[in-house]
Enzyme design. Structure first.
Site, PDB file in Angstrom:
ATOM      1  N   ASP A 121       4.939   4.407  -8.061  1.00 11.30           N
ATOM      2  CA  ASP A 121       5.709   3.552  -7.167  1.00 11.30           C
ATOM      3  C   ASP A 121       4.782   3.050  -6.062  1.00 11.30           C
ATOM      4  OD1 ASP A 121       5.413   5.830  -5.526  1.00 11.30           O
ATOM      5  OD2 ASP A 121       7.352   6.618  -6.177  1.00 11.30           O
ATOM      6  N   ASP A 123       4.582   2.280  -1.869  1.00 13.42           N
ATOM      7  CA  ASP A 123       5.170   2.512  -0.543  1.00 13.42           C
ATOM      8  C   ASP A 123       4.505   1.601   0.476  1.00 13.42           C
ATOM      9  OD1 ASP A 123       6.845   4.506  -1.518  1.00 13.42           O
ATOM     10  OD2 ASP A 123       5.357   6.072  -1.194  1.00 13.42           O
ATOM     11  N   ASP A 200       0.726  14.539   3.424  1.00 15.93           N
ATOM     12  CA  ASP A 200       0.597  15.861   2.821  1.00 15.93           C
ATOM     13  C   ASP A 200      -0.838  16.184   2.412  1.00 15.93           C
ATOM     14  OD1 ASP A 200       0.614  13.949   0.819  1.00 15.93           O
ATOM     15  OD2 ASP A 200       2.380  14.746  -0.202  1.00 15.93           O
TER      16      ASP A 200
END
Length: 527
Positions: A121, A123, A200
């Site tokens: 995907d 972002d 992260d």
């Protein structure tokens, strides 16, 4: 037989019809519809003046630095072209840019571009407030409470847009001396830098400006990509305690990319593994689906087992590994791993399956591991799943198979040369065993007993399969026992319709399930 990769070419005479395509209505909460025209598409973003630099992934030195750590790299020398960005994503980027806002691609998509992989995907992060994003697009909504983002609906897709201002609030609350503003950086650099410190992993902390064609690296992500390493941005202990879902994301990323963990990250993935039980079941199922449904299931299972997570998430399968002496760092394979390896060959990040497929494979394997079967019985079962329950046709074809089966699997017994009736009965027995295994996988007491013979294992009665998913998987195997009466039919043709597979289309799932079973029991390499 009209299933590819099965090792034989018998073609039964039964009528086939294409499944009807149906539209799934898009459920949108608090959807804001405005009368303004949709954003016009630009094939390429405007104001694109490439920045010349002799750096790149093989020579990482920046054209601009913050505190000696930031690197601003020419995106084209990293192999990133703006033509790689999907049209719908470009529309959103251009729409924000025309309104005067900064707009960047961020996270895993930038990493995947550099690695020449297909992103799952895309972002976007922007200097606009979320309310300003809503005003910029005709069909947009804010989702999420803890970390709100915008979903922009465009060209039948959803593009996720987050705001620097929203993402920065949490950082400001936890601001300490360790995160002082680096000397010599301007306000835009500082905003980007703060955002990257909240990511992260370093390889997810890359920001791509498609207009100036710069990739900003504030955390050493490029270097870790070169080293094929997964490393947390902040110390791993703090990172995983702050968000335990990062442990599962670490497994998923390492499995998909074939990367290893840094020493510190590996230590805390293992020693904080039980903390994932703080997540609700829906989130755990979602994370498991990301691991198993996108083409890296085998590698994910190996890493879950290596780091002590499999006995928490899938105790039944962990017990299988222990029972057959499968070591934590074992390089060998077994039937469970082979099934998922063959599933991986049919899937990809942009061609996922519905979760009913991998749950069905787990139930099928569990039944065979508890009661090994003649490979011809397994073949007939797979054919019956595919053709919609025409047992007579499935048995007739299976009895003609001369392809050698894989003799290394404990789950396959010696071939017994069964007659037609005995083979039919055995297929029905296997069907009942698979449905019972599926039922046991949803029984907390049964799941909790799976690892009770291994005192060092953590206790887990985790059942990830909700009722709706259970019923959907049941339908896969009901086609064998009730095919003719319930109107099940075979899929026409061998080409996989990935849109239907992702939606859980029954014919498509049955077709792919059968292919996986045959590719595992009758591997082409044995011919």
């Amino acid at each position: 037989m009209a299933i590819s990769c099965l090792g034989f070419a018998y073609r039964p005479h039964f009528s086939l019809c294409l499944p009807l395509l149906y539209c799934v209505p898009l459920r949108v909460s608090k959807l804001r519809l405005r009368s303004v025209a949709a954003v016009e598409a630009f094939e390429e973003p405007e104001c694109l003046t490439p920045i010349k630099d002799t750096g790149g992934i093989n020579s990482v030195h920046g054209i601009g630095k913050i505190g000696g750590d930031c690197k601003s790299l020419n995106s084209e020398e990293l192999g990133i072209r703006t033509s790689m960005i999907p049209k719908s994503t470009r529309k959103v980027l251009n729409g924000l840019k025309r309104k005067g806002f900064e707009a960047y691609l961020v996270g895993g998509c930038v990493r995947d571009f550099i690695l020449k992989r297909t992103p799952k995907d895309f972002d976007i992060i922007t200097s606009a407030e979320l309310k300003q994003v809503i005003r910029a697009f005709s069909c947009c909504e804010i989702v999420g409470k803890r970390f709100p983002i915008c979903h922009v609906h465009i060209d039948n897709t959803i593009v996720e847009v987050s705001s620097f201002s929203t993402c920065g609030r949490k950082f400001e609350k936890n601001l300490s001396d360790n995160f002082n503003r680096p000397a010599g950086c301007d306000e835009k650099d500082y905003i980007r830098w703060k955002n990257c410190l909240q990511r992260d992993f370093t390889i997810n902390g890359l920001i791509f400006d498609p207009y100036s064609r710069i990739v900003y690296d504030y955390t050493g992500g490029i270097e870790d990509i070169k080293k094929a390493k997964v490393r947390t941005v902040i110390p791993a202990s703090s990172s995983f305690q702050e968000d335990c879902a990062r442990i599962l994301r670490a497994i998923r990323i390492a499995a998909r990319l074939g990367f290893r963990f840094s020493r510190e990250t590996a230590h805390f993935v293992k020693h904080l593994s039980c903390s994932i039980l703080r997540l609700d079941k829906a989130r755990l199922l979602m994370e498991m689906n990301y691991m198993l449904a996108y083409g890296s299931a085998e590698a994910s299972l190996r890493l879950l087992w290596k780091f002590g997570l499999l006995e928490i998430l899938l105790p039944i399968q962990a017990a299988y590994f222990v029972h057959h002496g499968f070591q934590r760092r074992d390089k060998r394979s077994n039937m469970l791993l082979s099934l998922f390896s063959n599933m991986d060959k049919l899937l990809a990040p942009d061609r996922p399956c519905h979760s009913s497929l991998w749950v069905g494979i787990l139930a099928f394997h569990m039944a065979l591991s508890e009661q090994p079967m003649d490979p011809v019985v397994v073949a007939a079962f797979g054919l019956a799943v595919h053709n919609g329950g025409d047992i007579l046709e499935a048995v007739k074809i299976a009895m003609k198979i001369t392809t050698p089966h894989d003799v290394s699997f404990h789950e396959l017994s010696e071939q017994q040369n069964l007659d037609s009736q005995a083979l039919t009965d055995a297929v029905m027995d296997l069907t009942a065993s698979v449905k019972l295994a599926l039922c046991n996988m949803t029984d907390e007491q049964f799941v909790s007993q799976a690892m009770e013979g291994y005192p060092q294992a953590p206790y887990s009665d985790l059942v990830l399969i909700p009722l709706g998913l259970y019923l959907k998987v049941c339908r896969i195997f009901e086609s064998v026992s009730e095919g003719g009466e319930k109107g099940f039919v075979a899929k026409q043709g061998s080409k996989i319709d990935y849109e239907l597979l992702a939606l859980g289309g029954l014919q498509e799932v049955r077709h792919v399930f059968a292919r996986i079973v045959f590719d595992t029991v009758y591997p082409i390499r044995l011919n």
